[in-house]
Structure formats: structure tokens, C-alpha cells
Design an enzyme around this catalytic site. Structure first.
Site, PDB file in Angstrom:
ATOM      1  N   ARG A  36     -86.077  56.562 -11.478  1.00  0.00           N
ATOM      2  CA  ARG A  36     -84.876  56.969 -10.601  1.00  0.00           C
ATOM      3  C   ARG A  36     -84.636  58.446 -10.387  1.00  0.00           C
ATOM      4  O   ARG A  36     -84.226  59.106  -9.340  1.00  0.00           O
ATOM      5  CB  ARG A  36     -83.634  56.276 -10.970  1.00  0.00           C
ATOM      6  CG  ARG A  36     -83.616  54.900 -10.512  1.00  0.00           C
ATOM      7  CD  ARG A  36     -82.352  53.998 -10.874  1.00  0.00           C
ATOM      8  NE  ARG A  36     -82.457  52.732 -10.150  1.00  0.00           N
ATOM      9  CZ  ARG A  36     -81.564  51.738 -10.133  1.00  0.00           C
ATOM     10  NH1 ARG A  36     -80.598  51.981 -11.333  1.00  0.00           N
ATOM     11  NH2 ARG A  36     -81.295  50.759  -9.493  1.00  0.00           N
ATOM     12  N   LYS A 197     -81.990  32.549  -8.969  1.00  0.00           N
ATOM     13  CA  LYS A 197     -81.116  31.466  -8.299  1.00  0.00           C
ATOM     14  C   LYS A 197     -81.148  31.716  -6.634  1.00  0.00           C
ATOM     15  O   LYS A 197     -81.288  32.772  -6.128  1.00  0.00           O
ATOM     16  CB  LYS A 197     -79.475  31.773  -8.692  1.00  0.00           C
ATOM     17  CG  LYS A 197     -79.525  31.622 -10.169  1.00  0.00           C
ATOM     18  CD  LYS A 197     -78.211  31.781 -10.685  1.00  0.00           C
ATOM     19  CE  LYS A 197     -77.689  31.381 -12.096  1.00  0.00           C
ATOM     20  NZ  LYS A 197     -76.524  31.350 -12.676  1.00  0.00           N
ATOM     21  N   GLY A 353     -84.432  44.439  -8.466  1.00  0.00           N
ATOM     22  CA  GLY A 353     -84.609  45.025  -9.790  1.00  0.00           C
ATOM     23  C   GLY A 353     -85.750  44.303 -10.705  1.00  0.00           C
ATOM     24  O   GLY A 353     -86.620  45.127 -10.975  1.00  0.00           O
ATOM     25  N   GLY A 376     -79.673  45.531  -6.086  1.00  0.00           N
ATOM     26  CA  GLY A 376     -78.514  44.817  -5.207  1.00  0.00           C
ATOM     27  C   GLY A 376     -78.395  45.376  -3.823  1.00  0.00           C
ATOM     28  O   GLY A 376     -78.242  44.806  -3.000  1.00  0.00           O
TER      29      GLY A 376
HETATM   30  P1  ADP Z   1     -84.862  40.307  -8.450  1.00  0.00           P
HETATM   31  O1  ADP Z   1     -83.992  41.167  -9.495  1.00  0.00           O
HETATM   32  O2  ADP Z   1     -86.217  40.811  -8.219  1.00  0.00           O
HETATM   33  O3  ADP Z   1     -83.959  40.370  -7.318  1.00  0.00           O
HETATM   34  P2  ADP Z   1     -83.659  38.197  -9.695  1.00  0.00           P
HETATM   35  O4  ADP Z   1     -82.828  38.775 -10.573  1.00  0.00           O
HETATM   36  O5  ADP Z   1     -83.108  37.187  -8.613  1.00  0.00           O
HETATM   37  O6  ADP Z   1     -84.855  39.038  -9.185  1.00  0.00           O
HETATM   38  O7  ADP Z   1     -84.297  37.007 -10.648  1.00  0.00           O
HETATM   39  C1  ADP Z   1     -85.271  37.550 -11.842  1.00  0.00           C
HETATM   40  C2  ADP Z   1     -84.951  36.586 -12.945  1.00  0.00           C
HETATM   41  O8  ADP Z   1     -85.604  35.398 -12.513  1.00  0.00           O
HETATM   42  C3  ADP Z   1     -85.988  36.826 -14.198  1.00  0.00           C
HETATM   43  O9  ADP Z   1     -85.234  37.113 -14.908  1.00  0.00           O
HETATM   44  C4  ADP Z   1     -86.824  35.663 -14.404  1.00  0.00           C
HETATM   45  O10 ADP Z   1     -86.848  35.210 -15.547  1.00  0.00           O
HETATM   46  C5  ADP Z   1     -86.021  34.643 -13.503  1.00  0.00           C
HETATM   47  N1  ADP Z   1     -86.871  33.411 -13.357  1.00  0.00           N
HETATM   48  C6  ADP Z   1     -88.117  33.429 -12.389  1.00  0.00           C
HETATM   49  N2  ADP Z   1     -88.702  32.209 -12.642  1.00  0.00           N
HETATM   50  C7  ADP Z   1     -87.875  31.386 -13.177  1.00  0.00           C
HETATM   51  C8  ADP Z   1     -87.833  30.060 -13.460  1.00  0.00           C
HETATM   52  N3  ADP Z   1     -88.846  29.372 -13.024  1.00  0.00           N
HETATM   53  N4  ADP Z   1     -86.882  29.517 -14.437  1.00  0.00           N
HETATM   54  C9  ADP Z   1     -85.835  30.361 -14.868  1.00  0.00           C
HETATM   55  N5  ADP Z   1     -85.742  31.668 -14.555  1.00  0.00           N
HETATM   56  C10 ADP Z   1     -86.770  32.143 -13.646  1.00  0.00           C
HETATM   57 MG    MG Z   2     -82.394  40.966 -10.902  1.00  0.00          MG
END
Ligand code: ADP
Ligand code: MG
Length: 407
Positions: A36, A197, A353, A376
């Protein structure tokens, strides 16, 4: 969304207050990842080299209005000094006579960093007096902190109301790349959505529904979709109260003729820990006491075959529990595949992230069209929301006669 940028005024001799996102991980007084900081360099150099006094400000962590020694910005100032090749001092406080003094002594071309803004509760409260004090330091305001643009704080919105407000070069790049996806993607356009989620991504799925030709759904959120399709998912992460949302999204996609790809084979594990027993099963045979932790290689093949046709791809959210290396194969395979597609010239943007962290861990960030610095903020952008820190910046006046020319 066309905003005025640092290129739209003459910085020479001006005092410029620049909001940057220096919210970087620090361990034992050392910056652990300076991505960053490096991302803000082009704007800082652009202004300093043109004879501006550059006053940088940022938050770090969540000190919630108190001075926390471990959240001081001094390690950031040290790293920045090294990257810029000039000494960048850090004030002991964002406010106060000492700070005013230090700022008054600055000469054109010099750069200073104000201490962590969030040592003052007034920052997150968007307190008008705090904004006024900050605005008093400068003639012009520049926002280069895309990662905080979804927050209406004193340094992102309050100050922008009091000074002529422009976008920095990083902010400009983020807006151009992300709005390019939403406004004029080359088709076919595919969105790969993963992560933990569904609840956090429903609005993204709904907003992209009107734009994409293909959805690839993986990660923990795919489980809720699998249940919506009648499968059981054992001990896997599942949001029972989102199954209806998943059903609605699947129906809406079908009605619009959007291709939706879910895993048909998954990696399941007895525990979500390193070294835990794991195997590949079809999605209709997930054992009761096991958890889905990754997309299986066969489904990765199917995903990639479908993505081969895409001319534009956006990726948000890892496809498995990639923090446990054994369960990161799907995520790593996707990162490598997409980096290759981007090198072949198609548009590939990564936001979020954790997905960005996965790409950076593999040292593939350079290959992509754009890797967003905002977790975010990029998510809210893809939801189609107006980010307050962007909305408040000056719009580019519509070119005279442009309306006529378009007809
Ligand atoms: P980003 O930050 O890229 O938007 P998220 O914060 O939505 O992504 O999700 C990231 C998290 O999702 C990671 O910590 C990862 O471990 C979790 N994750 C991915 N696949 C699974 C799964 N099958 N079961 C539980 N957690 C998962
Ligand atoms: Mg995340």
C-alpha cells in the site's frame, strides 16, 4: 464517474494535504508488507517533483481514539523515506502546535506524514472541527486512499468539503479499472466469486447479475448454493438463513440466461487444519462429519474451460481455505490461470483482501490488469454503491458540445 485528478491543477508552490492508505501490517516496529505504501508513491512523487509541499495523512489499525504506541506511523515514514529516497518525518500528533510548526517549516518538494489520524476519535466521527484543523494545513486536498473511500470520515469527506478536492493517481486507477468492469466490459464477462460467506457477497452477485455472462461460485459460499440445489454439506460452513437468497439468485440467473458454475467435486477434510485427513468427493456425497475446504481439480478444469471464452474476468474471494496450504490448491490454480489469461491480453481484475493476498503470495500481482488495494471498498464498488470518499471529489465538467457530438 469522471473526477478531477492531480493532473488537473498546477501543484507548484501549493500546500497539498493527501489522504493515503498506509494501513499496513506492522510487526516488531517493522512494516511487513509495503504494497500500500508503494501504491501511493506515484502521486507523492508527482506532487513533490512539481514543487508542492506534500502533507500525508493516514490511519493505521483501530486505535479507537486513543494513542497506541504500536499503531504509530513512524515505521511507515521510515519505509516511505527509503522508497522515495528523501527523508519523510512523521509528526507526533495529527494536531497541535508542534505539528503546525513542523508544517510551517516545510519547503516545496518536501514531504511529511501526520501521526495516525485515528488517535483522535474525531476522525471516524467526521467531526467538523477536526476536519477544519486538517484543512487549515493546506490549499488543496487530494484523496489517494481508495481503501478507505467507503468510509465517511473527517479525512475522506470532511476535509474534501473545505478544500478543492482531487483524486490521486492510485484513486484514479482504481476508479477507472473497477468502473470499466461495470460500465463497458468486453464480452463474454465472467465473475468468479468465492470467499467465506454468501451474506457478504449477495449485493455483489445481484449487481453483477445485470452485467455478467458467467458466474463461477466457489469457496465457503458455494456450500449455501449447493444446499439450495438440494445437496447436504456435512459440517461445512453454511449459512442456513441464506439458502433462500441463493435459490433466488440461481433462479434470477437462469431467467437471464447467465451461466452459473458451482463445483461438482470438492475436497473435504475431517478438520480444517494442516495435515488433517482429506479426500475428493462428488458434491452429492459429502460425508456428514466432514467439511468442504476446496474445489477439486476436476471442477477447476471445468471452471477454467468455461473461463477460456471470457474477455473480461473479475475475481473476488478465494475458492478454498487457502490459509491452510493443503486446501489452497484451487485458489492457487485459479490465480495462475488468470495471471496467464491476463498476460494473453484479456482484462482480469482482482478485488478483495484475501483474494489479493493469495495473488500476492504467488508474486503474480504484476501479471493482472489490476489488483485492487481496497478490500471492503472494492466490494462496495462492485455492489454498485456510491463511495462517499469518491462522490465528494470534484467532478470533471462535461465537455462543451460533447452531448451534441454523441448524437
Ligand atoms: P475476500 O477478502 O477476497 O473478499 P472473503 O473475506 O470473503 O474474501 O473470504 C476469505 C475467507 O474465505 C478465507 O479466510 C477462506 O479461508 C474462507 N473460505 C474459503 N473457502 C472456504 C470454505 N470452503 N470453508 C470455509 N471457509 C472458506
Ligand atoms: Mg476478506
Amino acid at each position: 464517474m469522471d473526477k478531477l485528478t492531480v493532473r488537473d491543477f498546477d501543484p507548484q508552490g501549493k500546500r497539498i494535504l493527501v489522504r493515503v492508505d498506509f494501513n499496513v501490517p506492522i510487526e516488531d516496529g517493522q512494516v511487513k508488507d509495503d504494497t500500500r505504501i508503494r501504491a501511493a508513491i506515484p502521486t507523492i512523487e508527482y506532487l513533490a517533483r512539481r514543487g508542492a509541499v506534500v502533507i500525508l495523512m493516514s490511519h493505521l489499525g483501530r486505535p479507537n481514539g486513543k494513542v497506541i504506541e504500536s499503531a504509530r506511523l513512524r515505521p511507515v515514514a521510515e519505509r516511505l523515506s527509503r522508497l522515495l529516497g528523501i527523508r519523510v518525518p512523521c509528526t507526533g500528533d495529527a494536531l497541535g502546535l508542534g505539528t503546525q510548526d513542523a508544517l510551517a517549516r516545510l519547503k516545496p518538494g518536501q514531504v511529511i506524514l501526520l501521526e495516525n489520524l485515528r488517535f483522535h476519535a474525531a476522525e471516524e466521527a467526521d467531526d467538523p472541527e477536526f476536519a477544519k484543523a486538517l484543512a487549515g494545513y493546506a490549499d488543496v486536498y487530494v484523496n489517494d486512499a481508495f481503501g478507505t473511500a467507503h468510509r465517511a470520515h473527517a479525512s475522506t469527506v470532511g476535509v474534501a468539503k473545505l478544500l478543492p478536492a482531487y483524486a490521486g493517481l492510485l484513486m484514479e486507477k482504481e476508479i477507472a479499472n473497477l468502473s470499466g468492469l461495470l460500465e463497458s466490459p468486453k464480452r463474454p464477462f465472467a465473475a468468479i466469486i468465492g470467499g467465506a460467506k454468501v451474506s457478504g457477497k449477495i449485493k455483489v452477485l445481484e449487481h453483477l447479475m445485470d452485467k455478467v455472462d458467467t458466474f463461477v461460485i466457489g469457496g465457503g459460499m458455494a456450500n449455501t448454493f449447493l444446499v439450495a440445489k438440494g445437496h447436504t454439506v456435512g459440517k461445512s460452513l453454511l449459512e442456513k438463513d441464506r439458502v433462500e437468497d441463493a435459490t433466488r439468485i440461481l433462479e434470477a440467473a437462469e431467467a437471464k440466461g447467465i451461466q452459473v458454475l458451482l463445483p461438482t467435486e470438492v475436497v473435504v477434510a475431517k478438520e480444517i487444519t494442516r495435515g488433517a485427513e482429506h479426500k475428493v468427493v462428488p458434491v452429492h456425497k459429502v460425508p456428514n462429519s466432514w467439511s468442504i475446504v476446496d474445489v477439486a481439480p476436476s471442477s477447476m478444469e471445468t471452471f477454467m474451460a468455461a473461463l477460456d471464452a471470457a474477455r473480461t474476468v473479475v475475481w473476488n474471494g478465494p475458492l478454498g481455505v487457502f490459509e491452510v496450504p493443503t486446501f489452497g490448491d484451487g485458489t492457487r490454480a485459479m490465480a495462475r490461470y488468470l495471471a496467464g489469461r491476463a498476460r494473453d491480453g484479456i482484462t482480469v481484475v482482482v478485488g478483495g483482501g484475501d483474494s489479493v493476498a493469495a495473488v500476492e503470495e504467488l508474486k503474480l500481482a504484476e501479471s493482472f490488469t489490476h489488483v485492487s488495494t481496497g478490500g471492503g471498498a472494492s466490494l462496495e464498488f462492485l455492489e454498485g454503491r456510491e463511495l462517499p470518499g469518491i462522490a465528494i471529489l470534484q467532478d470533471r465538467p462535461a465537455a462543451v458540445g460533447a452531448g451534441k457530438a454523441a448524437k
